[in-house]
Design a protein around this motif. Structure first.
Motif, PDB file in Angstrom:
ATOM      1  N   UNK A   1      11.788  17.758  -1.040  1.00 26.39           N
ATOM      2  CA  UNK A   1      11.604  19.003  -1.796  1.00 26.39           C
ATOM      3  C   UNK A   1      11.185  18.698  -3.238  1.00 26.39           C
ATOM      4  N   UNK A   2      11.824  17.695  -3.824  1.00 25.41           N
ATOM      5  CA  UNK A   2      11.496  17.304  -5.195  1.00 25.41           C
ATOM      6  C   UNK A   2      10.064  16.793  -5.283  1.00 25.41           C
ATOM      7  N   UNK A   3       9.659  16.019  -4.268  1.00 24.74           N
ATOM      8  CA  UNK A   3       8.284  15.503  -4.254  1.00 24.74           C
ATOM      9  C   UNK A   3       7.272  16.638  -4.162  1.00 24.74           C
ATOM     10  N   UNK A   4       7.597  17.666  -3.365  1.00 27.62           N
ATOM     11  CA  UNK A   4       6.699  18.814  -3.237  1.00 27.62           C
ATOM     12  C   UNK A   4       6.603  19.575  -4.559  1.00 27.62           C
ATOM     13  N   UNK A   5       7.736  19.684  -5.262  1.00 27.04           N
ATOM     14  CA  UNK A   5       7.726  20.359  -6.563  1.00 27.04           C
ATOM     15  C   UNK A   5       6.884  19.578  -7.562  1.00 27.04           C
ATOM     16  N   UNK A   6       7.022  18.272  -7.541  1.00 33.09           N
ATOM     17  CA  UNK A   6       6.219  17.437  -8.438  1.00 33.09           C
ATOM     18  C   UNK A   6       4.743  17.554  -8.116  1.00 33.09           C
ATOM     19  N   UNK A   7       4.422  17.590  -6.819  1.00 36.70           N
ATOM     20  CA  UNK A   7       3.024  17.739  -6.411  1.00 36.70           C
ATOM     21  C   UNK A   7       2.477  19.072  -6.897  1.00 36.70           C
ATOM     22  N   UNK A   8       3.279  20.134  -6.767  1.00 36.43           N
ATOM     23  CA  UNK A   8       2.856  21.471  -7.188  1.00 36.43           C
ATOM     24  C   UNK A   8       2.590  21.518  -8.687  1.00 36.43           C
ATOM     25  N   UNK A   9       3.529  21.020  -9.477  1.00 37.18           N
ATOM     26  CA  UNK A   9       3.367  21.051 -10.931  1.00 37.18           C
ATOM     27  C   UNK A   9       2.218  20.143 -11.385  1.00 37.18           C
ATOM     28  N   UNK A  10       2.088  18.992 -10.737  1.00 39.58           N
ATOM     29  CA  UNK A  10       0.999  18.075 -11.092  1.00 39.58           C
ATOM     30  C   UNK A  10      -0.356  18.711 -10.822  1.00 39.58           C
ATOM     31  N   UNK A  11      -0.477  19.371  -9.690  1.00 39.83           N
ATOM     32  CA  UNK A  11      -1.760  19.971  -9.346  1.00 39.83           C
ATOM     33  C   UNK A  11      -2.070  21.192 -10.208  1.00 39.83           C
ATOM     34  N   UNK A  12      -1.034  21.905 -10.646  1.00 41.76           N
ATOM     35  CA  UNK A  12      -1.248  23.005 -11.579  1.00 41.76           C
ATOM     36  C   UNK A  12      -1.834  22.480 -12.883  1.00 41.76           C
ATOM     37  N   UNK A  13      -1.266  21.369 -13.373  1.00 40.70           N
ATOM     38  CA  UNK A  13      -1.764  20.765 -14.611  1.00 40.70           C
ATOM     39  C   UNK A  13      -3.212  20.312 -14.442  1.00 40.70           C
ATOM     40  N   UNK A  14      -3.507  19.674 -13.309  1.00 39.32           N
ATOM     41  CA  UNK A  14      -4.874  19.192 -13.060  1.00 39.32           C
ATOM     42  C   UNK A  14      -5.859  20.351 -12.989  1.00 39.32           C
ATOM     43  N   UNK A  15      -5.501  21.379 -12.225  1.00 37.27           N
ATOM     44  CA  UNK A  15      -6.404  22.517 -12.068  1.00 37.27           C
ATOM     45  C   UNK A  15      -6.564  23.293 -13.374  1.00 37.27           C
ATOM     46  N   UNK A  16      -5.487  23.368 -14.169  1.00 31.46           N
ATOM     47  CA  UNK A  16      -5.597  24.038 -15.464  1.00 31.46           C
ATOM     48  C   UNK A  16      -6.567  23.285 -16.366  1.00 31.46           C
ATOM     49  N   UNK A  17      -6.469  21.961 -16.343  1.00 36.53           N
ATOM     50  CA  UNK A  17      -7.353  21.152 -17.186  1.00 36.53           C
ATOM     51  C   UNK A  17      -8.806  21.285 -16.754  1.00 36.53           C
ATOM     52  N   UNK A  18      -9.043  21.361 -15.442  1.00 40.19           N
ATOM     53  CA  UNK A  18     -10.420  21.447 -14.940  1.00 40.19           C
ATOM     54  C   UNK A  18     -10.993  22.852 -15.134  1.00 40.19           C
ATOM     55  N   UNK A  19     -10.227  23.866 -14.739  1.00 43.32           N
ATOM     56  CA  UNK A  19     -10.718  25.239 -14.847  1.00 43.32           C
ATOM     57  C   UNK A  19     -10.668  25.751 -16.284  1.00 43.32           C
ATOM     58  N   UNK A  20      -9.692  25.272 -17.073  1.00 42.05           N
ATOM     59  CA  UNK A  20      -9.591  25.594 -18.502  1.00 42.05           C
ATOM     60  C   UNK A  20      -9.790  27.089 -18.757  1.00 42.05           C
ATOM     61  N   UNK A  21      -8.825  27.926 -18.352  1.00 42.25           N
ATOM     62  CA  UNK A  21      -8.985  29.383 -18.481  1.00 42.25           C
ATOM     63  C   UNK A  21      -9.289  29.857 -19.900  1.00 42.25           C
ATOM     64  N   UNK A  22      -8.734  29.213 -20.917  1.00 44.38           N
ATOM     65  CA  UNK A  22      -8.953  29.668 -22.288  1.00 44.38           C
ATOM     66  C   UNK A  22     -10.420  29.531 -22.695  1.00 44.38           C
ATOM     67  N   UNK A  23     -11.050  28.426 -22.316  1.00 42.10           N
ATOM     68  CA  UNK A  23     -12.468  28.271 -22.657  1.00 42.10           C
ATOM     69  C   UNK A  23     -13.335  29.197 -21.812  1.00 42.10           C
ATOM     70  N   UNK A  24     -12.891  29.520 -20.597  1.00 44.05           N
ATOM     71  CA  UNK A  24     -13.646  30.445 -19.756  1.00 44.05           C
ATOM     72  C   UNK A  24     -13.665  31.855 -20.340  1.00 44.05           C
ATOM     73  N   UNK A  25     -12.673  32.188 -21.163  1.00 45.10           N
ATOM     74  CA  UNK A  25     -12.641  33.516 -21.762  1.00 45.10           C
ATOM     75  C   UNK A  25     -13.884  33.769 -22.605  1.00 45.10           C
ATOM     76  N   UNK A  26     -14.285  32.788 -23.392  1.00 44.58           N
ATOM     77  CA  UNK A  26     -15.474  32.957 -24.226  1.00 44.58           C
ATOM     78  C   UNK A  26     -16.730  33.103 -23.379  1.00 44.58           C
ATOM     79  N   UNK A  27     -16.795  32.360 -22.281  1.00 40.66           N
ATOM     80  CA  UNK A  27     -17.933  32.496 -21.369  1.00 40.66           C
ATOM     81  C   UNK A  27     -17.928  33.872 -20.710  1.00 40.66           C
TER      82      UNK A  27
END
Length: 214
Positions: A1-27
């Motif tokens: 369960x802990x490993x799944x939580x770590x995977x979830x949080x890690x992938x959120x960080x990765x996807x946030x960095x790639x998609x970068x919602x704040x910079x997409x706002x200006x676009x």
């Protein structure tokens, strides 16, 4: 369960960095300058939903499709970079929208909002080559189980909800910036997007030719 939580949080960080919602706002603001408030919100909802569908579908079917067509990831990255570059050039050199957005929707306003939501918002801005490649790697069938892939889709959904919230809040930010401020940001972000597109192309070529990283 802990490993799944770590995977979830890690992938959120990765996807946030790639998609970068704040910079997409200006676009987003630059692409929807001429739309009324209601149409801008419609474009926000549609673009996020469509982009989520594109990324999810590509994550599930992308490997099979590329393999069946004999297309490598590097080729896909180069082609995507060229498309993003052409769009960025249009942002920088294209005609700026003049005047304030109309508050009363025209008969074809809904169609215009839908068109903008599909292109360029959903793709290539949100579901672009970079995000497609990232989701493809995070959903690697050779490394992750079906449950772990479901975690990746859940992480993507969280980022998309955050992106939608930022887009909807862009109306208030747009009032502060004004039309000319939005057009200025559009051109600046177009220049940055062009640089990112060139970097994508050169990075793929460097890997193909075994050259040092740029």
């Amino acid at each position: 369960m802990l490993d799944d939580y770590r995977l979830f949080t890690t992938q959120i960080v990765i996807l946030w960095a790639v998609l970068d919602p704040l910079s997409h706002l200006t676009l987003f603001m630059g692409a929807t300058t001429s739309l009324a408030v209601a149409d801008r919100r419609r474009a926000a909802w549609l673009s996020v939903v469509i982009a989520f569908g594109i990324l999810t579908g590509f994550a599930l079917l992308g490997p099979l499709l590329l393999r069946a067509m004999g297309v490598s990831l590097l080729s896909f990255q180069i082609a995507g970079g060229v498309i993003v570059f052409l769009f960025a050039i249009n942002m920088v050199l294209g005609e700026a929208h003049q005047g304030e957005p109309h508050q009363n929707a025209s008969p074809d306003a809904g169609e215009n909002a839908t068109s903008i939501a599909i292109y360029p918002l959903a793709t290539p801005i949100i579901a672009g080559p970079g995000s497609m490649l990232t989701i493809l790697l995070l959903m690697d069938n050779n490394r992750y189980s079906a449950f772990q892939q479901a975690i990746t889709i859940a992480a993507l959904a969280v980022i998309m909800v955050a992106l939608l919230g930022i887009f909807l809040a862009g109306e208030y930010i747009g009032r502060v910036l004004g039309v000319h401020g939005a057009n200025l940001i559009r051109r600046i972000m177009g220049l940055i997007l062009a640089a990112l597109a060139v970097n994508m192309i050169l990075s793929a070529l460097a890997l193909w030719l075994r050259l040092p990283e740029i």
